[in-house]
Write a protein that holds these residues in place. Structure first.
Motif, PDB file in Angstrom:
ATOM      1  N   LYS A  51       0.756  -1.353   0.204  1.00 11.82           N
ATOM      2  CA  LYS A  51      -0.019   0.026   0.006  1.00 11.82           C
ATOM      3  C   LYS A  51       0.804   1.085   0.061  1.00 11.82           C
ATOM      4  CE  LYS A  51      -0.735   0.222   4.954  1.00 11.82           C
ATOM      5  NZ  LYS A  51      -1.751   0.592   6.101  1.00 11.82           N
ATOM      6  N   MET A  55      -3.426   3.804  -2.383  1.00 16.03           N
ATOM      7  CA  MET A  55      -3.925   2.651  -3.033  1.00 16.03           C
ATOM      8  C   MET A  55      -3.387   1.297  -2.173  1.00 16.03           C
ATOM      9  SD  MET A  55      -5.512   2.751  -5.781  1.00 16.03           S
ATOM     10  CE  MET A  55      -5.834   4.079  -7.358  1.00 16.03           C
ATOM     11  N   TYR A  56      -4.307   0.542  -2.498  1.00 12.51           N
ATOM     12  CA  TYR A  56      -3.719  -0.939  -1.868  1.00 12.51           C
ATOM     13  C   TYR A  56      -3.309  -1.562  -3.335  1.00 12.51           C
ATOM     14  CZ  TYR A  56      -5.017  -0.673   2.811  1.00 12.51           C
ATOM     15  OH  TYR A  56      -4.934  -0.237   4.101  1.00 12.51           O
ATOM     16  N   TYR A  57      -2.438  -2.394  -3.335  1.00 10.19           N
ATOM     17  CA  TYR A  57      -1.671  -3.192  -4.487  1.00 10.19           C
ATOM     18  C   TYR A  57      -1.857  -4.676  -4.179  1.00 10.19           C
ATOM     19  CZ  TYR A  57      -0.335   1.467  -6.018  1.00 10.19           C
ATOM     20  OH  TYR A  57      -0.362   2.675  -6.407  1.00 10.19           O
ATOM     21  N   SER A  68      -1.715  -8.440 -10.911  1.00  6.25           N
ATOM     22  CA  SER A  68      -1.739  -7.381  -9.706  1.00  6.25           C
ATOM     23  C   SER A  68      -2.977  -6.591 -10.199  1.00  6.25           C
ATOM     24  CB  SER A  68      -0.399  -6.617  -9.785  1.00  6.25           C
ATOM     25  OG  SER A  68      -0.247  -5.697 -10.783  1.00  6.25           O
ATOM     26  N   THR A  69      -3.539  -5.959  -8.895  1.00  4.82           N
ATOM     27  CA  THR A  69      -4.606  -5.320  -9.201  1.00  4.82           C
ATOM     28  C   THR A  69      -4.495  -4.220  -8.120  1.00  4.82           C
ATOM     29  OG1 THR A  69      -6.948  -5.224  -9.468  1.00  4.82           O
ATOM     30  CG2 THR A  69      -6.277  -6.470  -7.812  1.00  4.82           C
ATOM     31  N   ARG A  70      -5.539  -3.107  -8.098  1.00  7.48           N
ATOM     32  CA  ARG A  70      -5.350  -2.096  -7.113  1.00  7.48           C
ATOM     33  C   ARG A  70      -6.683  -1.565  -6.848  1.00  7.48           C
ATOM     34  NH1 ARG A  70      -3.068   3.058 -10.409  1.00  7.48           N
ATOM     35  NH2 ARG A  70      -4.670   3.170 -11.887  1.00  7.48           N
TER      36      ARG A  70
END
Length: 97
Positions: A51, A55-57, A68-70
């Protein structure tokens, strides 16, 4: 849960709650359930959280590829903030032994 994106969102949201409320057995069990969905139903491995200020990744392996996503922190932390703002509504009941 059919959508991987929904499963990731749900897991991360309750993971943040369970990490902040270590004594909350319900949050812990819910986090474990969503983690199991990610691993067993979607086949994810090596799930990691990162993070920053906004954002959190999430980084993970899916179908033999690194992905990956966020998610915006504001979206993920809304449940925890609500619990902190109104703790009387989110009482942590002791576990019967």
């Amino acid at each position: 849960m059919k959508s991987l994106q929904d499963a990731l969102y749900n897991w991360l949201t309750i993971k943040i709650v369970s990490d902040a409320r270590k004594e909350d057995q319900s949050a812990l069990e819910t986090e474990e359930m969503f983690h199991s969905i990610l691993m067993d139903e979607h086949g994810l491995t090596d799930l990691q959280i990162e993070k920053d200020d906004e954002m959190y990744y999430l980084h993970y392996n899916y179908q033999n590829a690194s992905r990956s996503t966020r998610f915006p922190r504001e979206l993920i932390e809304v449940m925890l903030k609500q619990m902190q703002a109104e703790p009387e509504k989110y009482i942590n009941y002791p576990v019967d032994e």
